[in-house]
Write an enzyme that holds these catalytic residues in place. Structure first.
Site: not given
Ligand code: PEP
Length: 247
Positions: A96, A165
């Protein structure tokens, strides 16, 4: 199969399970329920209790990260893939941007992916370009590097999901144009087909997904689902994303 993955980040106490109970009850009755999976990644502190509660129910629990060593070690505050699996998680996010920005290297990410897979966790591998990389037209080269440095064909492809993302989109309310998102998703799938010498794993989109914009994404058939941060902390907002996607 589509995926709606809720990433709680630093949110939640034991009672917050009530949010997931509401989502689970919608999901259990939804006429579209066989078309998708709901996975939620609460903080480490809640994985054991939530996994036990949702065992045999619809929602699946995952972790937000795992350490790059397995078993037990002397690394303070580290949680290994083995430890995560032992408390019932079935998925883990890896890479992430919040964690990449704290210093995760490709070497660390490779170890995280391979040790998570060794423990039979499904890996949601997150990639994405920063604002300045986008501005300098480096999006594709960044994504290619993030994929090729960490994934390879020895990996169990059916246990990998990739989440695209864009860093500039996370928590900002900004989303890519449909055209850009389609092109980028197709590009990611092309690279993945090259790495795995065959069909691409599922590719999700993440970054400011909410009930108002989820319907826009359904036109882009190449997107296999979503990684949802902010909106996953409210049962209504999370359910609205699913409802509006299938409307
Ligand atoms: C995330 O942190 O993975 C994310 C997508 O956050 P948000 O939905 O809040 O942009």
């Amino acid at each position: 199969m589509r995926y709606f993955i809720g990433n709680w980040k630093m949110f939640g106490v034991p009672n917050s399970i009530n949010i997931l109970k509401k989502i689970n009850s919608f999901y259990s009755k939804d006429k579209n329920r066989n078309k998708y999976r709901v996975i939620v990644t609460p903080p480490y502190t809640l994985i054991q209790a939530y996994s036990a509660y949702f065992k045999g129910k619809k929602i699946t629990i995952g972790a937000q990260n795992c350490y790059q060593k397995d078993g037990f070690s002397s690394d303070t505050a580290a949680v290994s893939p083995y430890m995560i699996k032992s408390v019932g998680a079935e998925y883990t996010l890896v890479g992430h941007s919040d964690n990449r920005s704290e210093g995760e290297t490709d070497f660390m990410l490779r170890n995280k992916v391979s040790l998570a897979l060794k423990n039979n966790l499904t890996v949601v591998y997150c990639i994405g370009e920063s604002k300045s990389e986008k501005k300098n037209k480096r999006t594709f080269s960044v994504l290619k590097r993030q994929l090729k440095k960490v994934l390879d064909k020895k990996i169990k492809k059916n246990k990998i999901i990739v989440a695209y993302e864009p860093v500039w989109s996370i928590g900002s309310g900004k989303i890519p144009t449909s055209d850009d998102l389609k092109k980028t998703t197709l590009y990611i799938k092309k690279i993945l087909r090259g790495i795995f010498k065959g069909k691409s794993p599922a590719v999700l989109y993440g970054g400011s997904v909410n009930g108002e914009n989820s319907a826009l994404f359904k036109k882009i058939k190449e997107i296999d689902g979503f990684l949802i941060g902010g909106a996953s902390k409210s049962s209504k907002k999370f359910i609205d994303i699913i409802k509006n996607y299938y409307r």
